[in-house]
Design a protein around this motif. Structure first.
Motif, PDB file in Angstrom:
ATOM      1  N   GLY A 160      64.046 -48.399  52.190  1.00  0.00           N
ATOM      2  CA  GLY A 160      63.448 -48.111  50.890  1.00  0.00           C
ATOM      3  C   GLY A 160      63.490 -46.627  50.594  1.00  0.00           C
ATOM      4  O   GLY A 160      63.513 -45.787  51.499  1.00  0.00           O
ATOM      5  N   ALA A 161      63.505 -46.271  49.295  1.00  0.00           N
ATOM      6  CA  ALA A 161      63.581 -44.859  48.916  1.00  0.00           C
ATOM      7  C   ALA A 161      63.039 -44.649  47.513  1.00  0.00           C
ATOM      8  O   ALA A 161      62.951 -45.583  46.701  1.00  0.00           O
ATOM      9  CB  ALA A 161      65.034 -44.359  48.987  1.00  0.00           C
ATOM     10  N   ALA A 162      62.647 -43.415  47.260  1.00  0.00           N
ATOM     11  CA  ALA A 162      62.359 -42.920  45.911  1.00  0.00           C
ATOM     12  C   ALA A 162      63.148 -41.621  45.815  1.00  0.00           C
ATOM     13  O   ALA A 162      62.625 -40.524  46.030  1.00  0.00           O
ATOM     14  CB  ALA A 162      60.872 -42.694  45.699  1.00  0.00           C
ATOM     15  N   ALA A 163      64.437 -41.745  45.532  1.00  0.00           N
ATOM     16  CA  ALA A 163      65.375 -40.633  45.700  1.00  0.00           C
ATOM     17  C   ALA A 163      65.050 -39.446  44.815  1.00  0.00           C
ATOM     18  O   ALA A 163      65.328 -38.306  45.178  1.00  0.00           O
ATOM     19  CB  ALA A 163      66.808 -41.118  45.418  1.00  0.00           C
ATOM     20  N   ARG A 164      64.467 -39.676  43.648  1.00  0.00           N
ATOM     21  CA  ARG A 164      64.160 -38.549  42.757  1.00  0.00           C
ATOM     22  C   ARG A 164      63.158 -37.599  43.402  1.00  0.00           C
ATOM     23  O   ARG A 164      63.161 -36.407  43.127  1.00  0.00           O
ATOM     24  CB  ARG A 164      63.600 -39.069  41.426  1.00  0.00           C
TER      25      ARG A 164
ATOM     26  N   ASP B 218      65.989 -39.574  54.627  1.00  0.00           N
ATOM     27  CA  ASP B 218      66.293 -39.496  56.061  1.00  0.00           C
ATOM     28  C   ASP B 218      66.533 -40.881  56.637  1.00  0.00           C
ATOM     29  O   ASP B 218      67.399 -41.068  57.505  1.00  0.00           O
ATOM     30  CB  ASP B 218      65.149 -38.803  56.809  1.00  0.00           C
ATOM     31  N   ALA B 219      65.762 -41.857  56.161  1.00  0.00           N
ATOM     32  CA  ALA B 219      65.972 -43.234  56.619  1.00  0.00           C
ATOM     33  C   ALA B 219      67.340 -43.749  56.187  1.00  0.00           C
ATOM     34  O   ALA B 219      68.000 -44.493  56.931  1.00  0.00           O
ATOM     35  CB  ALA B 219      64.862 -44.142  56.075  1.00  0.00           C
ATOM     36  N   VAL B 220      67.782 -43.340  55.004  1.00  0.00           N
ATOM     37  CA  VAL B 220      69.114 -43.732  54.525  1.00  0.00           C
ATOM     38  C   VAL B 220      70.182 -43.120  55.419  1.00  0.00           C
ATOM     39  O   VAL B 220      71.123 -43.805  55.849  1.00  0.00           O
ATOM     40  CB  VAL B 220      69.307 -43.298  53.059  1.00  0.00           C
ATOM     41  N   ARG B 221      70.048 -41.828  55.724  1.00  0.00           N
ATOM     42  CA  ARG B 221      71.034 -41.165  56.583  1.00  0.00           C
ATOM     43  C   ARG B 221      71.091 -41.826  57.957  1.00  0.00           C
ATOM     44  O   ARG B 221      72.174 -42.030  58.527  1.00  0.00           O
ATOM     45  CB  ARG B 221      70.683 -39.686  56.733  1.00  0.00           C
ATOM     46  N   GLN B 222      69.907 -42.157  58.496  1.00  0.00           N
ATOM     47  CA  GLN B 222      69.859 -42.770  59.826  1.00  0.00           C
ATOM     48  C   GLN B 222      70.490 -44.153  59.806  1.00  0.00           C
ATOM     49  O   GLN B 222      71.226 -44.538  60.731  1.00  0.00           O
ATOM     50  CB  GLN B 222      68.413 -42.863  60.321  1.00  0.00           C
TER      51      GLN B 222
ATOM     52  N   GLY C 196      69.921 -45.188  39.993  1.00  0.00           N
ATOM     53  CA  GLY C 196      69.687 -43.940  40.716  1.00  0.00           C
ATOM     54  C   GLY C 196      70.755 -43.626  41.738  1.00  0.00           C
ATOM     55  O   GLY C 196      70.533 -42.837  42.653  1.00  0.00           O
ATOM     56  N   LYS C 197      71.929 -44.227  41.550  1.00  0.00           N
ATOM     57  CA  LYS C 197      73.009 -44.047  42.512  1.00  0.00           C
ATOM     58  C   LYS C 197      73.460 -42.586  42.576  1.00  0.00           C
ATOM     59  O   LYS C 197      73.643 -42.021  43.666  1.00  0.00           O
ATOM     60  CB  LYS C 197      74.175 -44.967  42.120  1.00  0.00           C
ATOM     61  N   SER C 198      73.637 -41.976  41.402  1.00  0.00           N
ATOM     62  CA  SER C 198      74.060 -40.576  41.387  1.00  0.00           C
ATOM     63  C   SER C 198      72.960 -39.648  41.897  1.00  0.00           C
ATOM     64  O   SER C 198      73.245 -38.584  42.444  1.00  0.00           O
ATOM     65  CB  SER C 198      74.474 -40.166  39.967  1.00  0.00           C
ATOM     66  N   THR C 199      71.704 -40.055  41.726  1.00  0.00           N
ATOM     67  CA  THR C 199      70.601 -39.262  42.279  1.00  0.00           C
ATOM     68  C   THR C 199      70.657 -39.277  43.802  1.00  0.00           C
ATOM     69  O   THR C 199      70.442 -38.253  44.462  1.00  0.00           O
ATOM     70  CB  THR C 199      69.252 -39.813  41.786  1.00  0.00           C
ATOM     71  N   VAL C 200      70.938 -40.439  44.378  1.00  0.00           N
ATOM     72  CA  VAL C 200      71.106 -40.536  45.830  1.00  0.00           C
ATOM     73  C   VAL C 200      72.287 -39.674  46.270  1.00  0.00           C
ATOM     74  O   VAL C 200      72.212 -38.951  47.270  1.00  0.00           O
ATOM     75  CB  VAL C 200      71.310 -42.008  46.252  1.00  0.00           C
ATOM     76  N   PHE C 201      73.375 -39.739  45.518  1.00  0.00           N
ATOM     77  CA  PHE C 201      74.560 -38.940  45.831  1.00  0.00           C
ATOM     78  C   PHE C 201      74.219 -37.449  45.845  1.00  0.00           C
ATOM     79  O   PHE C 201      74.577 -36.715  46.768  1.00  0.00           O
ATOM     80  CB  PHE C 201      75.646 -39.244  44.791  1.00  0.00           C
ATOM     81  N   ASN C 202      73.534 -36.997  44.804  1.00  0.00           N
ATOM     82  CA  ASN C 202      73.178 -35.577  44.717  1.00  0.00           C
ATOM     83  C   ASN C 202      72.261 -35.161  45.857  1.00  0.00           C
ATOM     84  O   ASN C 202      72.415 -34.086  46.441  1.00  0.00           O
ATOM     85  CB  ASN C 202      72.484 -35.291  43.384  1.00  0.00           C
TER      86      ASN C 202
END
Length: 622
Positions: A148-152, A158-162, A20-26
């Motif tokens: 943790g994330a469910a990017a889809r 927001d936790a990733v950005r922080q 899901g790397k590209s999903t996170v990117f998008n």
């Protein structure tokens, strides 16, 4: 590796394929980077930017990697970028449903990069499989921030950005000792094994799961899709896609053709008000515009159906199963199992299929896949194939006829696959001799496809992209076709002279000079082959459209067409030189005129030989 420093903070996005790397990117950058559910999709870096709390960040999506000990060109790109020190933070994406394999890469990254943030993605999938990840404990074991994330679904972003902002502004101190410090010596294999062992120990501590429940659904589906029924199911799904494409594209194609062709006379009137010379008006209206309108009306509707259906299978995780089912056949041919994936892409567009060959690590086997991709009929050849089938082999209308047409088209594609395997074997035994490489392909978990995103991205990223390239070569082709039809040498047009030149070879192949010339004129875009045939037969000065299949059949039979002619034309439609866009793509991928020429000559030679054989057999039998 030479890279330029980006403005703001640079974030390297790393991870195993299919996490899901590209999903996170998008999601972070709001870009339409295509995402897919089969390993090796990201074959070159993509860059995007986002702003968080007023600070600019540049996100660099690196190719998927299983290890920093490169086994492919993609992994080498990822390793070199991390070692270059260009990134201010490394954001690693891992799959919560198979964390152990992912952590082996994380541990290697922690050896060479700092600060590092780990995003454990697909927590929603893990929950469905009764997998629980203790994120705080995982952070303690690794010594780096973990979120943790469910990017889809947009959860956890927001936790990733922080976490990324914290790592940039106030990075945690790097551990005083590395996690791999207990490895003796500098042996890369030893370090890889140590990373795997350490990853297994961490997962045992921080992850709990019900092993039986975790893979129950996937195992049940795989028994159907990759077991004894795998090949029949695969053929059934492909036939279904072809049938939906053929049936669904008819009405919108006719509507689009009426709309675009209806603009010809207003455009002609515009040139008349400008008092433009007749030749300029004819070249631009009857040549350039008419050809482009034909290509758009013929290509756009089927592509708008085929690509979304194909992408839905990709997003659901089925395409790697296709590679699994066909691996045995490609192995026997001396080729790579992943060639089946690029071959499937060729059904939509051979140029896309050639670019997709980058997922094959071995240069020799990648080249085999590139040189044989044109054996698969692309979307541009499907209208000609379906028209020939409807006129000479499956007549009538209704559900039965449409199903029979789809079945015959499916048989033609099966023949194309068989010839692809033969050509691969021929190359592997002659010009590209070598030992086959091992084939390792992860079968990703099945996932419910994101229908909305699939529709948008397949149309924007694939359909319109391919259509734009086709139009860019169809426009100058239309000009050249008009010139050939309207400029005379002696008492005949250049078109008639060229048809006479091709007549001897055409007659030998069961065709005629006009048919062969139409394929040559169709080099920029395969969609214009049938109109070029009509233009030659009717001595028209521009591409000629037909009102119905029955009307087209009457024109062809009046000019000597038989079932043998139709069969030979169908075979040559399957096997002839790739279009101009594909040839240019082959040259860009190989940087070799020799290999590009072989990519042109090999399918053409096969098509010529098969047509001659069919014609001779029909003469003997007849």
């Amino acid at each position: 590796m030479s890279v330029s420093k980006e403005p703001g903070s640079v974030i390297a996005l790393v991870g195993n394929p299919n996490v899901g790397k590209s999903t996170v990117f998008n999601a972070l950058t709001n870009l339409r980077q295509h995402t897919g559910n089969w390993p090796g999709k990201t074959v070159e870096t993509a860059r995007g930017a986002y702003t968080y709390h007023g600070k600019n960040y540049t996100l660099v999506d690196l190719p998927g990697a299983y290890s920093l000990r490169p086994g492919s060109a993609e992994e080498e790109v990822t390793r070199d970028y991390l070692l270059s020190g260009e990134a201010d933070v490394t954001l690693v994406v891992a799959d919560a449903t198979c964390l152990e394999r992912n952590l082996a890469l994380v541990l290697q990254i922690l050896e060479v990069a700092w600060p590092v943030v780990l995003c454990v993605n697909l927590l929603d999938e893990a929950k469905k499989k009764h997998i629980l990840v203790d994120l705080p404990l995982l952070e303690h074991e690794l010594g780096c921030p973990v979120v943790g994330a469910a990017a889809r679904d947009g959860d956890g972003l927001d936790a990733v950005r922080q976490a990324v902002e914290d790592a940039v502004l106030k990075p945690a101190p790097r551990p005083g000792h590395t996690l791999m410090s207990n490895v003796c010596g500098d042996c890369e294999d030893c370090r890889t094994l140590a990373a795997m062992s350490r990853a297994a120990a961490i997962v045992e501590t921080a992850v709990s799961m019900d092993q039986e429940a975790a893979g129950r659904r996937d195992r049940a589906l795989d028994r159907v899709l990759t077991g004894k029924t795998g090949i029949p199911v695969m053929l059934f799904l492909l036939a279904g896609i072809l049938w939906l494409t053929m049936v669904g594209a008819n009405v919108p194609s006719e509507m689009l053709s009426s709309l675009l062709m209806g603009w010809q006379e207003p455009l002609r009137a515009f040139f008349e008000t400008l008092h433009a010379p007749w030749w300029l008006e004819g070249a631009l209206v009857d040549g350039v515009y008419r050809t482009v309108a034909w290509v758009v009306s013929v290509m756009l509707p089927p592509m708008a159906i085929f690509f979304p259906l194909f992408t839905l299978l990709e997003d659901a995780g089925y395409l790697p199963r296709v590679a699994f089912n066909l691996d045995h056949f490609f192995q026997k041919a001396g080729a790579h199992g992943r060639q089946s994936l690029s071959m499937c892409m060729g059904l939509g567009c051979n140029a896309c299929g050639v670019m997709g060959c980058r997922i094959i690590q071995s240069p020799r086997e990648r080249l085999i896949a590139i040189l044989t991709n044109a054996f698969i009929p692309c979307n541009g050849r499907l209208p000609t194939l379906t028209a020939l089938i409807a006129m000479f082999f499956v007549t009538g209308s209704g559900l039965f006829s449409s199903l029979a047409s789809a079945a015959m088209l499916m048989a033609a594609i099966v023949l194309a696959v068989a010839m692809t395997l033969w050509a691969s074997r021929f190359l592997a035994s002659t010009a590209l001799k070598g030992e086959p490489s091992s084939f390792s392909l992860e079968l990703p978990p099945y996932r419910a496809p994101q229908v909305g995103q699939v529709l948008v991205r397949s149309i924007l990223d694939r359909t319109l992209f391919v259509l734009a390239r086709a139009v860019s070569v169809a426009a100058p082709a239309g000009l050249l076709i008009w010139i050939a039809a309207n400029v005379t040498v002696g008492e005949q047009s250049i078109l008639l002279h060229l048809a006479g030149f091709f007549q001897p070879l055409g007659a030998l192949m069961g065709l005629d000079g006009f048919i062969l010339l139409a394929f040559v004129l169709g080099f920029p875009a395969n969609e214009i082959v049938v109109p070029c045939i009509l233009m030659g037969y009717l001595s028209a000065g521009s591409l000629t459209e037909y009102g119905s299949i029955a009307e087209l059949r009457s024109v062809l039979t009046a000019h000597g067409w038989t079932v043998t002619t139709a069969l030979c034309t169908l075979v040559f439609t399957l096997f002839h030189f790739p279009c101009g866009t594909t040839c240019l793509t082959v040259w860009r991928e190989t940087k070799s005129a020799k290999w590009t020429a072989l990519a042109v000559l090999l399918p053409t030679a096969v098509g010529v030989a098969l047509c001659i054989a069919i014609h001779c057999i029909c003469l003997v039998v007849g």
